[in-house]
Design an enzyme around this catalytic site. Sequence first.
Site, PDB file in Angstrom:
ATOM      1  N   MET A  12       0.874  -1.291  -0.119  1.00  0.00           N
ATOM      2  CA  MET A  12      -0.140  -0.086   0.006  1.00  0.00           C
ATOM      3  C   MET A  12       0.884   1.254   0.084  1.00  0.00           C
ATOM      4  O   MET A  12       0.548   2.241  -0.760  1.00  0.00           O
ATOM      5  CB  MET A  12      -0.675   0.068   1.261  1.00  0.00           C
ATOM      6  CG  MET A  12      -2.004   0.696   1.226  1.00  0.00           C
ATOM      7  SD  MET A  12      -3.172   0.353  -0.059  1.00  0.00           S
ATOM      8  CE  MET A  12      -3.184   1.823  -0.858  1.00  0.00           C
ATOM      9  N   VAL A  13       1.972   1.203   1.008  1.00  0.00           N
ATOM     10  CA  VAL A  13       2.675   2.537   1.147  1.00  0.00           C
ATOM     11  C   VAL A  13       3.702   2.485  -0.250  1.00  0.00           C
ATOM     12  O   VAL A  13       3.787   3.658  -0.843  1.00  0.00           O
ATOM     13  CB  VAL A  13       3.296   2.500   2.284  1.00  0.00           C
ATOM     14  CG1 VAL A  13       4.491   3.532   2.382  1.00  0.00           C
ATOM     15  CG2 VAL A  13       2.354   2.578   3.524  1.00  0.00           C
ATOM     16  N   THR A  37       9.932 -10.379  -0.910  1.00  0.00           N
ATOM     17  CA  THR A  37      10.047 -11.669  -0.108  1.00  0.00           C
ATOM     18  C   THR A  37       9.361 -12.742  -0.552  1.00  0.00           C
ATOM     19  O   THR A  37       9.678 -13.883  -0.170  1.00  0.00           O
ATOM     20  CB  THR A  37       9.460 -11.103   1.461  1.00  0.00           C
ATOM     21  OG1 THR A  37       7.962 -10.752   1.304  1.00  0.00           O
ATOM     22  CG2 THR A  37      10.303 -10.027   1.876  1.00  0.00           C
ATOM     23  N   SER A  38       8.511 -12.419  -1.705  1.00  0.00           N
ATOM     24  CA  SER A  38       7.554 -13.447  -2.152  1.00  0.00           C
ATOM     25  C   SER A  38       7.719 -13.723  -3.683  1.00  0.00           C
ATOM     26  O   SER A  38       7.369 -14.827  -4.226  1.00  0.00           O
ATOM     27  CB  SER A  38       6.179 -13.418  -1.701  1.00  0.00           C
ATOM     28  OG  SER A  38       5.542 -12.294  -2.326  1.00  0.00           O
ATOM     29  N   CYS A 135       1.679   8.230  11.016  1.00  0.00           N
ATOM     30  CA  CYS A 135       0.805   9.147  10.027  1.00  0.00           C
ATOM     31  C   CYS A 135      -0.146  10.186  10.799  1.00  0.00           C
ATOM     32  O   CYS A 135       0.031  11.411  10.321  1.00  0.00           O
ATOM     33  CB  CYS A 135      -0.328   8.196   9.449  1.00  0.00           C
ATOM     34  SG  CYS A 135      -1.012   6.801  10.249  1.00  0.00           S
ATOM     35  N   GLN A 162      -9.543   8.375  12.140  1.00  0.00           N
ATOM     36  CA  GLN A 162      -8.500   7.540  11.081  1.00  0.00           C
ATOM     37  C   GLN A 162      -9.007   6.793   9.923  1.00  0.00           C
ATOM     38  O   GLN A 162      -9.805   6.043  10.202  1.00  0.00           O
ATOM     39  CB  GLN A 162      -7.305   6.885  11.894  1.00  0.00           C
ATOM     40  CG  GLN A 162      -6.670   8.038  12.795  1.00  0.00           C
ATOM     41  CD  GLN A 162      -5.530   7.326  13.641  1.00  0.00           C
ATOM     42  OE1 GLN A 162      -5.322   7.608  14.796  1.00  0.00           O
ATOM     43  NE2 GLN A 162      -4.600   6.669  13.018  1.00  0.00           N
ATOM     44  N   LYS A 243       2.061   6.996  20.452  1.00  0.00           N
ATOM     45  CA  LYS A 243       3.010   7.617  19.516  1.00  0.00           C
ATOM     46  C   LYS A 243       2.901   9.187  19.531  1.00  0.00           C
ATOM     47  O   LYS A 243       3.838   9.863  19.094  1.00  0.00           O
ATOM     48  CB  LYS A 243       2.627   7.061  18.194  1.00  0.00           C
ATOM     49  CG  LYS A 243       3.204   5.736  17.911  1.00  0.00           C
ATOM     50  CD  LYS A 243       2.847   4.913  16.622  1.00  0.00           C
ATOM     51  CE  LYS A 243       3.047   3.367  16.461  1.00  0.00           C
ATOM     52  NZ  LYS A 243       2.492   2.824  15.505  1.00  0.00           N
ATOM     53  N   ARG A 267     -10.992   4.901  14.541  1.00  0.00           N
ATOM     54  CA  ARG A 267     -11.028   4.519  13.015  1.00  0.00           C
ATOM     55  C   ARG A 267     -12.238   4.697  12.653  1.00  0.00           C
ATOM     56  O   ARG A 267     -13.273   4.480  13.371  1.00  0.00           O
ATOM     57  CB  ARG A 267     -10.577   2.917  13.063  1.00  0.00           C
ATOM     58  CG  ARG A 267     -10.627   2.522  11.645  1.00  0.00           C
ATOM     59  CD  ARG A 267      -9.388   2.665  10.770  1.00  0.00           C
ATOM     60  NE  ARG A 267      -8.302   1.851  11.391  1.00  0.00           N
ATOM     61  CZ  ARG A 267      -7.061   2.259  11.141  1.00  0.00           C
ATOM     62  NH1 ARG A 267      -6.487   3.319  10.768  1.00  0.00           N
ATOM     63  NH2 ARG A 267      -6.080   1.652  12.071  1.00  0.00           N
ATOM     64  N   HIS A 274      -6.693  10.947   7.044  1.00  0.00           N
ATOM     65  CA  HIS A 274      -6.817  11.013   8.570  1.00  0.00           C
ATOM     66  C   HIS A 274      -7.610  12.410   8.778  1.00  0.00           C
ATOM     67  O   HIS A 274      -6.948  13.240   8.252  1.00  0.00           O
ATOM     68  CB  HIS A 274      -5.663  10.803   9.223  1.00  0.00           C
ATOM     69  CG  HIS A 274      -5.302   9.369   9.366  1.00  0.00           C
ATOM     70  ND1 HIS A 274      -5.892   8.317   8.717  1.00  0.00           N
ATOM     71  CD2 HIS A 274      -4.238   8.787   9.901  1.00  0.00           C
ATOM     72  CE1 HIS A 274      -5.342   7.082   8.999  1.00  0.00           C
ATOM     73  NE2 HIS A 274      -4.100   7.372   9.610  1.00  0.00           N
ATOM     74  N   GLN A 350      -3.320  10.221   4.430  1.00  0.00           N
ATOM     75  CA  GLN A 350      -2.296   9.593   5.238  1.00  0.00           C
ATOM     76  C   GLN A 350      -1.254   8.490   4.353  1.00  0.00           C
ATOM     77  O   GLN A 350      -0.216   8.079   5.073  1.00  0.00           O
ATOM     78  CB  GLN A 350      -2.963   8.862   6.686  1.00  0.00           C
ATOM     79  CG  GLN A 350      -3.788   7.651   5.952  1.00  0.00           C
ATOM     80  CD  GLN A 350      -2.904   6.244   6.072  1.00  0.00           C
ATOM     81  OE1 GLN A 350      -1.720   6.238   7.090  1.00  0.00           O
ATOM     82  NE2 GLN A 350      -3.026   5.195   5.241  1.00  0.00           N
TER      83      GLN A 350
HETATM   84  P1  NAP Z   1       1.247  -3.822   2.646  1.00  0.00           P
HETATM   85  O1  NAP Z   1       0.194  -3.434   1.738  1.00  0.00           O
HETATM   86  O2  NAP Z   1       0.638  -5.273   3.433  1.00  0.00           O
HETATM   87  O3  NAP Z   1       2.355  -4.469   2.063  1.00  0.00           O
HETATM   88  C1  NAP Z   1       3.576  -5.020   2.552  1.00  0.00           C
HETATM   89  C2  NAP Z   1       4.133  -6.190   1.464  1.00  0.00           C
HETATM   90  O4  NAP Z   1       3.021  -7.246   1.506  1.00  0.00           O
HETATM   91  C3  NAP Z   1       4.219  -5.923   0.091  1.00  0.00           C
HETATM   92  O5  NAP Z   1       5.468  -5.246  -0.106  1.00  0.00           O
HETATM   93  C4  NAP Z   1       4.198  -7.328  -0.393  1.00  0.00           C
HETATM   94  O6  NAP Z   1       5.658  -7.937  -0.336  1.00  0.00           O
HETATM   95  C5  NAP Z   1       3.335  -8.096   0.541  1.00  0.00           C
HETATM   96  N1  NAP Z   1       2.128  -8.484  -0.366  1.00  0.00           N
HETATM   97  C6  NAP Z   1       1.383  -9.694  -0.134  1.00  0.00           C
HETATM   98  N2  NAP Z   1       0.435  -9.692  -1.110  1.00  0.00           N
HETATM   99  C7  NAP Z   1       0.302  -8.673  -1.469  1.00  0.00           C
HETATM  100  C8  NAP Z   1      -0.662  -8.012  -2.453  1.00  0.00           C
HETATM  101  N3  NAP Z   1      -1.488  -8.729  -3.123  1.00  0.00           N
HETATM  102  N4  NAP Z   1      -0.370  -6.764  -3.095  1.00  0.00           N
HETATM  103  C9  NAP Z   1       0.747  -6.119  -2.769  1.00  0.00           C
HETATM  104  N5  NAP Z   1       1.555  -6.456  -1.610  1.00  0.00           N
HETATM  105  C10 NAP Z   1       1.571  -7.788  -1.378  1.00  0.00           C
HETATM  106  O7  NAP Z   1       1.829  -2.895   3.860  1.00  0.00           O
HETATM  107  P2  NAP Z   1       1.637  -1.445   3.991  1.00  0.00           P
HETATM  108  O8  NAP Z   1       0.151  -1.071   4.384  1.00  0.00           O
HETATM  109  O9  NAP Z   1       2.019  -0.760   2.627  1.00  0.00           O
HETATM  110  O10 NAP Z   1       2.701  -1.047   5.319  1.00  0.00           O
HETATM  111  C11 NAP Z   1       4.173  -1.072   5.002  1.00  0.00           C
HETATM  112  C12 NAP Z   1       4.733  -0.660   6.205  1.00  0.00           C
HETATM  113  O11 NAP Z   1       4.564   0.816   6.330  1.00  0.00           O
HETATM  114  C13 NAP Z   1       4.467  -1.143   7.583  1.00  0.00           C
HETATM  115  O12 NAP Z   1       5.292  -1.256   8.431  1.00  0.00           O
HETATM  116  C14 NAP Z   1       3.243  -0.350   7.970  1.00  0.00           C
HETATM  117  O13 NAP Z   1       3.142  -0.204   9.479  1.00  0.00           O
HETATM  118  C15 NAP Z   1       4.202   1.227   7.691  1.00  0.00           C
HETATM  119  N6  NAP Z   1       3.243   2.260   7.484  1.00  0.00           N
HETATM  120  C16 NAP Z   1       1.877   2.107   6.825  1.00  0.00           C
HETATM  121  C17 NAP Z   1       1.209   3.088   6.510  1.00  0.00           C
HETATM  122  C18 NAP Z   1      -0.232   2.904   6.041  1.00  0.00           C
HETATM  123  O14 NAP Z   1      -0.871   3.712   5.749  1.00  0.00           O
HETATM  124  N7  NAP Z   1      -0.786   1.583   5.479  1.00  0.00           N
HETATM  125  C19 NAP Z   1       1.415   4.254   7.172  1.00  0.00           C
HETATM  126  C20 NAP Z   1       2.754   4.466   7.752  1.00  0.00           C
HETATM  127  C21 NAP Z   1       3.463   3.296   7.755  1.00  0.00           C
HETATM  128  P3  NAP Z   1       6.310  -8.980  -1.160  1.00  0.00           P
HETATM  129  O15 NAP Z   1       6.470  -8.318  -2.641  1.00  0.00           O
HETATM  130  O16 NAP Z   1       7.707  -9.027  -0.685  1.00  0.00           O
HETATM  131  O17 NAP Z   1       5.340  -9.973  -1.153  1.00  0.00           O
END
Ligand code: NAP
Length: 371
Positions: A12-13, A37-38, A135, A162, A243, A267, A274, A350
């Site tokens: 997502m990010v 990783t996959s 965020c 949020q 935080k 939420r 947000h 956010q």
């Molecule tokens: P996420 O969407 O769950 O993505 C993380 C990883 O999941 C991807 O890089 C990918 O890694 C894997 N993945 C597995 N199936 C997937 C699919 N169908 N589509 C896309 N990716 C898939 O995580 P995120 O929300 O971006 O958050 C990443 C980090 O940023 C976390 O530590 C979070 O706490 C932090 N963060 C998030 C936010 C937010 O708003 N979401 C805000 C600030 C900080 P592979 O390619 O290795 O499989």
Amino acid sequence: MKKVGIIGWRGMVGSVLMERMREENDFKDIEPLFFSTSQAGQEGPEINGTTYELLDARDLSLLKETDILLSCQGGQYTSDIHPKLRNEGWDGYWIDAASTLRMEKDAIIVLDPVNRKIIDQGLTDGIKDYVGGNCTVSLMLMALAGLFEKGWVEWITSQTYQAASGAGAKNMIELVEQMRLVGENAQNLLDDNETALRVDRNVIETVRSPRFLTKQFGAPLAASLIPWIDRAMDNGQTREEWKGISETNKILGYAENQIPIDGCCVRVGSMRCHSQAFTIKLNKDIPLADIENAIVSHNQWVYLVANTKEETVNKLTPTRVSRTLDIPVGRLRKMNLGEQYLSAFSVGDQLLWGAAEPVRRMLKIALEHLG
Ligand code: NAP
């Protein structure tokens, strides 16, 4: 050109980061490597006509070849890989969106429009770990840093609203699925112009049904809200609420004489913006015009929304702000509690200022520093 490894680029990010890097033509300045990783060995993103093959994000020897690693992969990945890389002597810059390293002594929380001096000092001092902030904290500081900079803030409470995206991509989808179920179940009643009371009963039956889809959030969010984000702390706060005080003061560099910040993090059913309602105790009575000037003169993204119904409903909402870097601040007024009490409301995307943008900008700053 510096080698920059990007991990988590399809999450997502990470996908918002990629969007912004493409928009700003950031790839022209780097030799990018994309890790997964996959999906190692599979096709990764296409950038300016080149399709990149994905590398194994757990292969330390490949990671160690980079000058900078930028991870949006998540906290578990950081916990697993970062210490191993450092133990093996890799001394490149580690830029991260996950919270794992934020409060480490040798890590800086990055939000350069607010703490560029601290970042520059860190680079000069040889600090190698730079982490995007929480965020709500980053969005609050983008909105109110002008007041902190003047030294006018005694304390703040922030009541947050949020978005689903803060919990990840699957949660955003679940929210819309929940909305669809609510709409589908009420459709006949709406078509028959039934009373609001009957529609309401139908909606409540839908969201209370044991079959209602709540796998990600653990509770209905559509037609409801969830006043709990992240895990419990010992003092009754949630970690999201904790935080607020810890990260804000670290970003601002207030090691002693910390500014108290607290509130309730909630939420709600918005997608990726947000919102926050602030009560700000000023340490003296400051005219509203001076407060407004301090807020808007801080950075190029913050602006004021007049405290009228028309301006507020049109300009101070997630609907208006989503997918922009805008930081509107409105509902600004002195409160009945006394002249030192200020009320304000702000909205921010956010996934942009709350997540991808500070780390994207940190990458550019690190590259400038490396020369
Ligand atoms: P996420 O969407 O769950 O993505 C993380 C990883 O999941 C991807 O890089 C990918 O890694 C894997 N993945 C597995 N199936 C997937 C699919 N169908 N589509 C896309 N990716 C898939 O995580 P995120 O929300 O971006 O958050 C990443 C980090 O940023 C976390 O530590 C979070 O706490 C932090 N963060 C998030 C936010 C937010 O708003 N979401 C805000 C600030 C900080 P592979 O390619 O290795 O499989």
